[in-house]
Write a protein that holds these residues in place. Structure first.
Motif, PDB file in Angstrom:
ATOM      1  N   PHE A 146     -34.231  25.572  19.681  1.00  0.00           N
ATOM      2  CA  PHE A 146     -35.272  25.367  20.687  1.00  0.00           C
ATOM      3  C   PHE A 146     -35.637  26.673  21.364  1.00  0.00           C
ATOM      4  CE2 PHE A 146     -37.124  24.068  24.709  1.00  0.00           C
ATOM      5  CZ  PHE A 146     -37.877  22.960  24.363  1.00  0.00           C
ATOM      6  N   GLU A 147     -34.629  27.518  21.608  1.00  0.00           N
ATOM      7  CA  GLU A 147     -34.874  28.780  22.298  1.00  0.00           C
ATOM      8  C   GLU A 147     -35.596  29.793  21.408  1.00  0.00           C
ATOM      9  OE1 GLU A 147     -31.094  29.023  25.419  1.00  0.00           O
ATOM     10  OE2 GLU A 147     -30.895  29.854  23.400  1.00  0.00           O
ATOM     11  N   THR A 148     -35.149  29.900  20.152  1.00  0.00           N
ATOM     12  CA  THR A 148     -35.659  30.955  19.281  1.00  0.00           C
ATOM     13  C   THR A 148     -36.778  30.490  18.363  1.00  0.00           C
ATOM     14  OG1 THR A 148     -34.084  30.513  17.489  1.00  0.00           O
ATOM     15  CG2 THR A 148     -33.353  31.971  19.276  1.00  0.00           C
ATOM     16  N   ARG A 149     -36.757  29.200  18.010  1.00  0.00           N
ATOM     17  CA  ARG A 149     -37.709  28.608  17.067  1.00  0.00           C
ATOM     18  C   ARG A 149     -37.673  29.306  15.708  1.00  0.00           C
ATOM     19  NH1 ARG A 149     -39.944  28.703  22.000  1.00  0.00           N
ATOM     20  NH2 ARG A 149     -41.120  30.629  21.683  1.00  0.00           N
ATOM     21  N   GLN A 150     -36.512  29.891  15.392  1.00  0.00           N
ATOM     22  CA  GLN A 150     -36.325  30.561  14.109  1.00  0.00           C
ATOM     23  C   GLN A 150     -35.919  29.546  13.053  1.00  0.00           C
ATOM     24  OE1 GLN A 150     -33.427  33.618  14.785  1.00  0.00           O
ATOM     25  NE2 GLN A 150     -34.803  34.886  16.030  1.00  0.00           N
ATOM     26  N   ALA A 151     -36.336  29.794  11.813  1.00  0.00           N
ATOM     27  CA  ALA A 151     -36.071  28.850  10.728  1.00  0.00           C
ATOM     28  C   ALA A 151     -34.575  28.694  10.478  1.00  0.00           C
ATOM     29  CB  ALA A 151     -36.769  29.315   9.455  1.00  0.00           C
ATOM     30  N   GLY A 152     -33.816  29.776  10.606  1.00  0.00           N
ATOM     31  CA  GLY A 152     -32.377  29.697  10.360  1.00  0.00           C
ATOM     32  C   GLY A 152     -31.667  28.769  11.319  1.00  0.00           C
ATOM     33  N   TRP A 153     -31.980  28.923  12.604  1.00  0.00           N
ATOM     34  CA  TRP A 153     -31.361  28.041  13.594  1.00  0.00           C
ATOM     35  C   TRP A 153     -31.879  26.618  13.466  1.00  0.00           C
ATOM     36  CZ3 TRP A 153     -26.974  28.868  15.578  1.00  0.00           C
ATOM     37  CH2 TRP A 153     -26.550  30.158  15.918  1.00  0.00           C
ATOM     38  N   ALA A 154     -33.143  26.470  13.085  1.00  0.00           N
ATOM     39  CA  ALA A 154     -33.687  25.122  12.881  1.00  0.00           C
ATOM     40  C   ALA A 154     -32.977  24.421  11.738  1.00  0.00           C
ATOM     41  CB  ALA A 154     -35.187  25.207  12.610  1.00  0.00           C
ATOM     42  N   PHE A 192     -42.893  22.455  19.496  1.00  0.00           N
ATOM     43  CA  PHE A 192     -43.494  21.560  18.510  1.00  0.00           C
ATOM     44  C   PHE A 192     -44.645  22.208  17.740  1.00  0.00           C
ATOM     45  CE2 PHE A 192     -41.332  18.285  21.078  1.00  0.00           C
ATOM     46  CZ  PHE A 192     -40.702  17.590  20.053  1.00  0.00           C
ATOM     47  N   ARG A 193     -45.192  23.297  18.264  1.00  0.00           N
ATOM     48  CA  ARG A 193     -46.197  24.036  17.511  1.00  0.00           C
ATOM     49  C   ARG A 193     -45.570  24.958  16.469  1.00  0.00           C
ATOM     50  NH1 ARG A 193     -50.826  25.868  21.947  1.00  0.00           N
ATOM     51  NH2 ARG A 193     -51.888  23.832  22.031  1.00  0.00           N
ATOM     52  N   SER A 194     -44.267  25.180  16.596  1.00  0.00           N
ATOM     53  CA  SER A 194     -43.560  25.991  15.614  1.00  0.00           C
ATOM     54  C   SER A 194     -43.105  25.119  14.452  1.00  0.00           C
ATOM     55  CB  SER A 194     -42.351  26.672  16.264  1.00  0.00           C
ATOM     56  OG  SER A 194     -41.315  25.727  16.514  1.00  0.00           O
ATOM     57  N   SER A 195     -42.527  25.771  13.441  1.00  0.00           N
ATOM     58  CA  SER A 195     -41.999  25.029  12.285  1.00  0.00           C
ATOM     59  C   SER A 195     -40.603  24.482  12.532  1.00  0.00           C
ATOM     60  CB  SER A 195     -41.986  25.940  11.056  1.00  0.00           C
ATOM     61  OG  SER A 195     -41.113  27.049  11.277  1.00  0.00           O
ATOM     62  N   ALA A 196     -39.983  24.865  13.669  1.00  0.00           N
ATOM     63  CA  ALA A 196     -38.568  24.538  13.902  1.00  0.00           C
ATOM     64  C   ALA A 196     -38.259  23.048  13.809  1.00  0.00           C
ATOM     65  CB  ALA A 196     -38.123  25.100  15.248  1.00  0.00           C
ATOM     66  N   PRO A 197     -38.963  22.162  14.530  1.00  0.00           N
ATOM     67  CA  PRO A 197     -38.582  20.739  14.457  1.00  0.00           C
ATOM     68  C   PRO A 197     -38.737  20.153  13.064  1.00  0.00           C
ATOM     69  CG  PRO A 197     -40.645  20.998  15.651  1.00  0.00           C
ATOM     70  CD  PRO A 197     -40.091  22.371  15.464  1.00  0.00           C
ATOM     71  N   TRP A 198     -39.716  20.634  12.319  1.00  0.00           N
ATOM     72  CA  TRP A 198     -39.963  20.082  10.993  1.00  0.00           C
ATOM     73  C   TRP A 198     -38.951  20.625   9.982  1.00  0.00           C
ATOM     74  CZ3 TRP A 198     -42.520  16.802  13.347  1.00  0.00           C
ATOM     75  CH2 TRP A 198     -43.412  17.147  14.356  1.00  0.00           C
TER      76      TRP A 198
END
Length: 501
Positions: A146-154, A192-198
């Motif tokens: 949530f903080e970084t919105r990076q794909a790795g952490w997601a 939610f505008r990032s790719s993180a949640p998906w």
């Protein structure tokens, strides 16, 4: 304490925690064996499956991995449980250090060590205890995502959430709390505008895919087992819902009281500190609320049981929030006193409580019959070898005793579900009839004995015996227990050993 930020103090604390409570468990249960839940966990791990008739597979996987290195013994599984707790506390510290430094990190862990969660509850390594580490792990990964919105952490958040679900379906409340917390958080638009949640959703579903396929192709038995708790009378469900939150609050009473003593007059700053809460802590606050509210809602909707003990793995969130959200520092005087209190309680438990417990249980046995497991398993195995020239391959009877014989017998027979008394009337597997089987019941359990005799009567012959074993503690004789054993000999000709189930 000066070594906290240097990186060695917290690991040293956790090593000491494991060592002291390992001593407690070894002494307190010197004449008592492992809890049936632990024996069931080991039994489930004997075969690498994606689930069982009652639980998702993670706890069995952990037990299997552990016993690939450590022996099958009481101390080994006690150590496994405490290492699981230490890992959980270490991950909690990973979360705490996102928001605070120094003594406050230590205070978070010490407050949690005042709970019975990481010692008494943890020793029963089952589907609940395995969540002690997976919930903080999933929370940490979600926070970082949530903080970084990076794909790795997601991706890590999705995988960790799937791991929690593989521990117990109760983790659905944690995942639902993640979703609601993300929606309600002021920074939701960026997330939610990032790719993180998906990415998290995709990786989570991929990680759960094999288990979901297993559920679809095997009749979803764990789901059916979970739903056996549903459909209670409305009055009972309402009572469960009303008592859930007070029950959780009672568990937190001791660390809450300790924090009140530490904060003192500074508790008046709580409203101000709450309004100024760090965005990351606000996210954790929303998650913590969800983990308490969603079980209550589910209880009312499904009219199900909801024990406060099922929420223990999420209590770390409250310790982090009350300490890390405080705007004031913790003076060394208070952190030292808290450390002395926690260490003093642990040492008192080892030196006084553990021996007294062992002595008491020598004459007042644990209600599961744990004082007699090893001796009963050894006696049954000895009788089997005296009658038949083959290893004992399958065991049933009383459910807990069947788990115990499978674990403690030198032959390690397979626990066979169709041979336990709760399934009386069902034919055992043909493989069990070929290799022979034994069943063990408590002497006073007439229903178990009758069910086993009914199954055994379908074989050409069977042997029934009765024997007693006595609890002892360093030569002191304690209480005795009678058992009834039923043994069905192997069929003539080639045999095939049954598979674990």
């Amino acid at each position: 304490m000066d070594g906290i930020e240097a990186g060695w103090a917290i690991p040293l604390l956790l090593i000491g925690f494991v060592a002291v409570w390992q001593a407690f468990l070894s002494i307190a249960y010197f004449n008592g064996d492992l809890h049936p839940d632990v024996l069931e966990t080991w039994t489930l791990g004997r075969s690498l499956e994606w689930g069982s008739s009652k639980h998702p597979p993670l706890m069995g996987w952990v037990a299997r991995a552990w016993t690939s290195i450590f022996p099958l013994s009481n101390w080994s599984f006690q150590l496994m449980a405490l290492v699981n707790s230490a890992v959980a506390l270490w991950i909690v510290d990973l979360i705490s250090r996102r928001f605070t430094r120094g003594d406050k990190r230590l205070v978070v862990l010490l407050l949690l060590m005042l709970l019975p969660t990481y010692q008494v509850h943890a020793q029963r390594f089952n589907a609940n205890a395995v969540l002690l580490a997976t919930w903080p792990l999933a929370t940490y990964c979600f926070l970082r995502s949530f903080e970084t919105r990076q794909a790795g952490w997601a991706a890590a958040a999705g995988a960790a959430a799937a791991l929690a679900m593989l521990g117990k379906y109760y983790s659905a409340f944690l995942i639902a709390s993640f979703v609601v917390a993300a929606i309600l958080h002021p920074q939701r638009r960026a997330y939610f505008r990032s790719s993180a949640p998906w990415v998290s959703l995709t990786i989570g579903l991929v990680a759960l895919g094999p288990h979901l396929y297993w559920l679809a192709t095997t009749g979803a038995k764990p789901c059916s087992y979970a739903l056996t708790h549903a459909g209670k009378p409305v009055a009972r469900a309402l009572s469960e819902a009303l008592l859930f939150i007070p029950g959780v609050a009672m568990v937190l009473a001791l660390p809450a009281a300790a924090w009140v003593l530490i904060a003192g007059e500074r508790l008046k700053r709580f409203p101000q500190d709450f309004r100024a809460m760090n965005p990351g802590l606000w996210l954790l606050f929303l998650v913590s609320v969800g983990t308490i509210v969603f079980p209550v809602i589910t209880t009312l909707v499904l009219r199900t049981d909801m024990e406060p003990i099922w929420a223990l793995q999420g209590l770390f969130l409250f310790a982090i929030l009350i300490v890390c959200a405080a705007s004031y520092p913790i003076e060394r005087f208070y952190s030292v006193n808290l450390a002395v209190t926690v260490i003093g309680i642990a040492l008192l438990a080892v030196v006084l409580v553990a021996p007294v417990h062992a002595l008491y249980r020598n004459n007042h046995p644990l209600h599961e019959g744990r004082n007699f497991y090893r001796k009963a398993a050894a006696e049954l195995t000895g009788q089997w070898h005296a009658q038949f020239d083959t290893a004992l391959s399958a065991v049933g009877g009383d459910d807990d005793l069947a788990f115990a014989v499978a674990f403690y017998s030198p032959d390690h027979p397979v626990y066979t579900r169709r041979l336990v008394n709760s399934s009386g009337g069902h034919l055992p597997d043909p493989s069990a009839l070929e290799v022979g089987w034994a069943a063990l019941c408590f002497g006073e359990d007439a229903a178990c004995v009758a069910a086993m005799e009914q199954l055994a009567a379908r074989a050409p012959r069977f042997v029934k015996s009765e024997f007693g074993v006595q609890s002892t503690l360093l030569g002191l004789r304690g209480v005795s227990q009678r058992f009834t054993a039923i043994m069905v000999p192997p069929a003539a000709g080639p045999t095939t050993a049954p598979s674990p189930r």
